[in-house]
Design an enzyme around this catalytic site. Structure first.
Site, PDB file in Angstrom:
ATOM      1  CG  ASP A   1       6.337   2.855  -7.581  1.00 53.35           C
ATOM      2  OD1 ASP A   1       5.738   4.001  -7.876  1.00 53.35           O
ATOM      3  OD2 ASP A   1       6.002   1.624  -7.101  1.00 53.35           O
TER       4      ASP A   1
ATOM      5  N   GLY B   1       2.450   3.677   1.663  1.00 49.95           N
ATOM      6  CA  GLY B   1       2.997   3.963   3.176  1.00 49.95           C
ATOM      7  C   GLY B   1       3.571   5.292   3.347  1.00 49.95           C
ATOM      8  NE  ARG B   2       8.415   6.194  -0.298  1.00 53.42           N
ATOM      9  CZ  ARG B   2       9.783   6.635  -0.688  1.00 53.42           C
ATOM     10  NH1 ARG B   2      10.177   7.585  -0.272  1.00 53.42           N
ATOM     11  NH2 ARG B   2      10.186   5.608  -1.659  1.00 53.42           N
TER      12      ARG B   2
ATOM     13  NE  ARG C   1       0.656   1.228  -7.018  1.00 53.20           N
ATOM     14  CZ  ARG C   1       1.818   1.916  -6.922  1.00 53.20           C
ATOM     15  NH1 ARG C   1       2.831   1.329  -6.980  1.00 53.20           N
ATOM     16  NH2 ARG C   1       1.761   3.087  -6.671  1.00 53.20           N
TER      17      ARG C   1
ATOM     18  N   GLY D   1       0.837  -1.049   0.058  1.00 57.42           N
ATOM     19  CA  GLY D   1       0.014  -0.018  -0.028  1.00 57.42           C
ATOM     20  C   GLY D   1       0.803   1.267  -0.001  1.00 57.42           C
TER      21      GLY D   1
ATOM     22  CG  ASP E   1      10.811   8.419   7.119  1.00 55.70           C
ATOM     23  OD1 ASP E   1      10.310   7.921   6.294  1.00 55.70           O
ATOM     24  OD2 ASP E   1      11.865   8.913   7.079  1.00 55.70           O
ATOM     25  N   GLY E   2       7.234   7.489   6.354  1.00 56.05           N
ATOM     26  CA  GLY E   2       6.231   8.122   5.552  1.00 56.05           C
ATOM     27  C   GLY E   2       6.816   9.507   4.870  1.00 56.05           C
TER      28      GLY E   2
ATOM     29  CE  LYS F   1       7.872   7.219  -4.420  1.00 57.77           C
ATOM     30  NZ  LYS F   1       8.239   6.341  -5.583  1.00 57.77           N
TER      31      LYS F   1
ATOM     32  CG  ASP G   1       5.394  -3.604  -4.884  1.00 60.39           C
ATOM     33  OD1 ASP G   1       5.888  -4.618  -4.977  1.00 60.39           O
ATOM     34  OD2 ASP G   1       5.827  -2.601  -4.485  1.00 60.39           O
TER      35      ASP G   1
HETATM   36  P1  AMP Z   1       9.100   1.283  -2.956  1.00 57.65           P
HETATM   37  O1  AMP Z   1      10.192   0.380  -2.585  1.00 57.65           O
HETATM   38  O2  AMP Z   1       9.169   2.682  -3.067  1.00 57.65           O
HETATM   39  O3  AMP Z   1       8.091   0.603  -4.186  1.00 57.65           O
HETATM   40  O4  AMP Z   1       7.780   1.023  -1.774  1.00 57.65           O
HETATM   41  C1  AMP Z   1       7.287  -0.252  -1.172  1.00 57.65           C
HETATM   42  C2  AMP Z   1       6.713   0.032  -0.249  1.00 57.65           C
HETATM   43  O5  AMP Z   1       7.515   0.329   0.902  1.00 57.65           O
HETATM   44  C3  AMP Z   1       5.258   0.715  -0.324  1.00 57.65           C
HETATM   45  O6  AMP Z   1       4.411   0.054   0.108  1.00 57.65           O
HETATM   46  C4  AMP Z   1       5.845   2.013   0.140  1.00 57.65           C
HETATM   47  O7  AMP Z   1       4.747   2.696   0.576  1.00 57.65           O
HETATM   48  C5  AMP Z   1       6.566   1.731   1.323  1.00 57.65           C
HETATM   49  N1  AMP Z   1       7.619   2.525   1.778  1.00 57.65           N
HETATM   50  C6  AMP Z   1       8.817   2.912   1.277  1.00 57.65           C
HETATM   51  N2  AMP Z   1       9.247   3.734   1.991  1.00 57.65           N
HETATM   52  C7  AMP Z   1       8.771   4.299   2.842  1.00 57.65           C
HETATM   53  C8  AMP Z   1       8.681   5.073   4.101  1.00 57.65           C
HETATM   54  N3  AMP Z   1       9.909   5.918   4.145  1.00 57.65           N
HETATM   55  N4  AMP Z   1       7.917   5.152   4.949  1.00 57.65           N
HETATM   56  C9  AMP Z   1       6.680   4.137   4.825  1.00 57.65           C
HETATM   57  N5  AMP Z   1       6.598   3.214   3.943  1.00 57.65           N
HETATM   58  C10 AMP Z   1       7.454   3.372   2.797  1.00 57.65           C
HETATM   59 MG    MG Z   2       6.591   1.111  -5.055  1.00 54.35          MG
END
Ligand code: AMP
Ligand code: MG
Length: 505
Positions: free
Chosen positions: A273, A102-103, A194, A100, A135-136, A123, A263
């Site tokens: 992404d 997350g940030r 996705r 999902g 940390d989002g 983002k 994803d």
């Molecule tokens: P990504 O590697 O950017 O495709 O992210 C994979 C998953 O990790 C997704 O669910 C993102 O929302 C979550 N995610 C990545 N970085 C962070 C962060 N700093 N804080 C919270 N969730 C994150």
């Molecule tokens: Mg991603």
């Protein structure tokens, strides 16, 4: 000052736009409705005005103080219905049932000038219920890299999410390398669905939700299929076709996505992404820059295979929609998955033959592959090899030297050149139109790692955006050599080389 203590004005900023927000109409299980966590001192770094115009949004309003606050999530945007999207995904082959946003936050969907819906997504807007301890937030460097990556891709004519804006937050984020400047990227896609969006509900055995999701995906991406009796099958075929076309286009410009998890694989066939992505320098199918990809799962040459693997995961999710009879459903899904290699091959053949200026057929494809073998053996720069080839004529000329100079052992290159000229003579094509056509598919500019890295570093460490702006000007016209920009068209010098790229999470 902590983010939570920052005052969040309730008065919305108005950017105009015709907001459709179809995803926001889905049931609660699909999303978490929430607003961004405010940031200390938002400032606009870059705004993509032409894109704003295309979306029917007002760039002047975005540049205003209220506008910048709204883009950063410090105040609402009129028409926006922010939410975090639920999705799952296979990461490096391992299933994760709940990923999902997350940030990130889906901000809404606007009808653009082409009459289609485009979704805005921010983002780095603070943790959501999908944050899993993160940390989002996002650091500014990687958001600048993503901005450059998606705009470079779009300018090459390859389907991609776009960058609308990047902002500084005025806050620091803690990453492995220490504290870094925080950033927010506003990006735009036809759809943020996705493969992982379907996986989320398939894992939970929620067939009703799968049907609702298919309905939504069809409405946004393939409305002509809504009435089709076998629409789940037809949709799967469309996604397969879009993915085959997309990956062939990546391969043809030497793009390496870097983290093709399910994803990160869009159903719209858009590149999405941009994390540890990069472009080939010397041609080698094993090229893999991502720091987290120890085994080269997502190496350049693996991308078609991985795309098919990802489509198989989508097929599994769609089974209950493909037929009430399990055996029939499996058979249908398998047929689509099995058709991928041939569809990919077809697209690749067209692209590769166009790169050497010959009509697409298996003989010319084999000739193109032979050139690739020479490039690989001699570690020749992929982009330069095709760019310089585009200028050669049917007869030997002075231009030959510039192309041959790319090779250590010119004999093999020369032998290939003779065979190529023989084919050109056989098809009786005149030089000037063929050269023009080749120059229009073989880019002069690709976003080489050391360039993206420099722009990201200068942005993050010095809040210096001059090089970022310069790259944006040049990448917008990738099929031309712009005067005064010569240093951006050459491979990295040994001391500049960047062989590892990071996710930037
Ligand atoms: P990504 O590697 O950017 O495709 O992210 C994979 C998953 O990790 C997704 O669910 C993102 O929302 C979550 N995610 C990545 N970085 C962070 C962060 N700093 N804080 C919270 N969730 C994150
Ligand atoms: Mg991603």
């Amino acid at each position: 000052m902590r983010s939570e203590d920052i005052h969040r004005p309730s008065e919305a900023a108005a950017f105009g736009g015709r907001w459709l927000n179809r995803f926001a109409r889905l049931p609660e299980g699909f999303l978490e409705r929430r607003s961004a966590v405010p940031v200390a001192a938002p400032a606009l770094v870059m705004l993509n005005e032409p894109l704003a115009h295309f979306l029917g949004l007002d760039p002047e309003a975005m540049r205003s103080r209220e506008g910048v606050e709204a883009l950063a999530g410090n105040r609402p945007i009129a028409g926006s219905e922010p939410l975090a999207m639920a999705y799952a995904g296979h990461q490096f082959g391992v299933f994760v049932p709940s990923l999902g946003d997350g940030r990130a936050l889906w901000l809404g969907e606007v009808e653009a000038r082409d009459g289609l819906g485009y979704e805005l997504h921010a983002k780095g807007t603070g943790p959501t219920r999908f944050a899993r301890g993160g940390d989002g937030r996002a650091s500014l460097g990687p958001m600048v890299r993503e901005y450059l990556g998606c705009e470079a891709m779009a300018a090459l004519g390859i389907p991609s999410t776009r960058a609308l804006a990047v902002l500084q937050t005025g806050e620091a984020v803690r990453r492995m390398r220490g504290f870094e400047a925080g950033g927010i990227l506003i990006r735009v896609a036809r759809s943020h669905l996705r493969i992982g969006s379907f996986e989320y509900f398939a894992y939970r055995g929620d067939e009703r939700a799968l049907a609702v999701l298919l309905e939504h995906a069809l409405a946004c991406l393939d409305p002509d299929l809504i009435e089709a009796p076998d629409r789940a099958l037809r949709f799967f075929e469309r996604v397969m076709e879009r993915t085959a076309a997309l990956v062939a286009q990546w391969m043809a410009v030497g793009f390496i996505h870097g983290v093709m998890n399910t994803d990160n694989t869009a159903l719209s066939g858009e590149t999405i992404d941009f994390g540890p992505f990069g472009w080939l320098e010397a041609y080698d199918p094993a090229t893999c820059y991502s720091s987290i990809d120890q085994h080269g799962r997502y190496a350049y040459g693996m991308q078609p295979t991985i795309a098919q693997w990802n489509l198989a995961r989508l097929g599994e999710c769609l089974l209950p929609l493909l037929s009430p009879i399990p055996e029939a459903a499996v058979e249908r899904a398998n047929a689509v998955i099995a058709a991928f290699p041939e569809r990919y091959r077809q697209h690749w053949r067209e692209r590769l033959c166009a790169k050497i200026g010959l009509p697409p057929d298996p003989t010319h494809e084999a000739l193109g592959e032979r050139l690739l073998a020479v490039l690989r053996a001699q570690e020749v720069d992929f982009t330069l090899a095709f760019r310089r080839l585009s200028r050669l004529g049917r007869e030997a000329s002075e231009a030959d030297a510039a192309w041959l100079a790319l090779f250590r052992e010119q004999e093999a290159a020369f032998a290939w050149l003779c065979d190529w000229r023989q084919r050109l003579s056989a098809i009786e094509s005149a030089d000037p139109p063929r050269q023009m056509a080749m120059l229009a598919v073989n880019p002069a500019f690709v976003l080489r790692n050391h360039l993206a890295e420099r722009a990201a570093r200068e942005a993050a460490e010095q809040l210096e955006f001059g090089f970022f702006e310069r790259l944006l000007r040049v990448l917008a016209r990738p099929y031309e050599e712009l005067p005064g920009e010569e240093d951006l068209y050459r491979p990295a010098a040994p001391q500049e080389r960047v062989t590892v790229t990071f996710c930037g999470t």
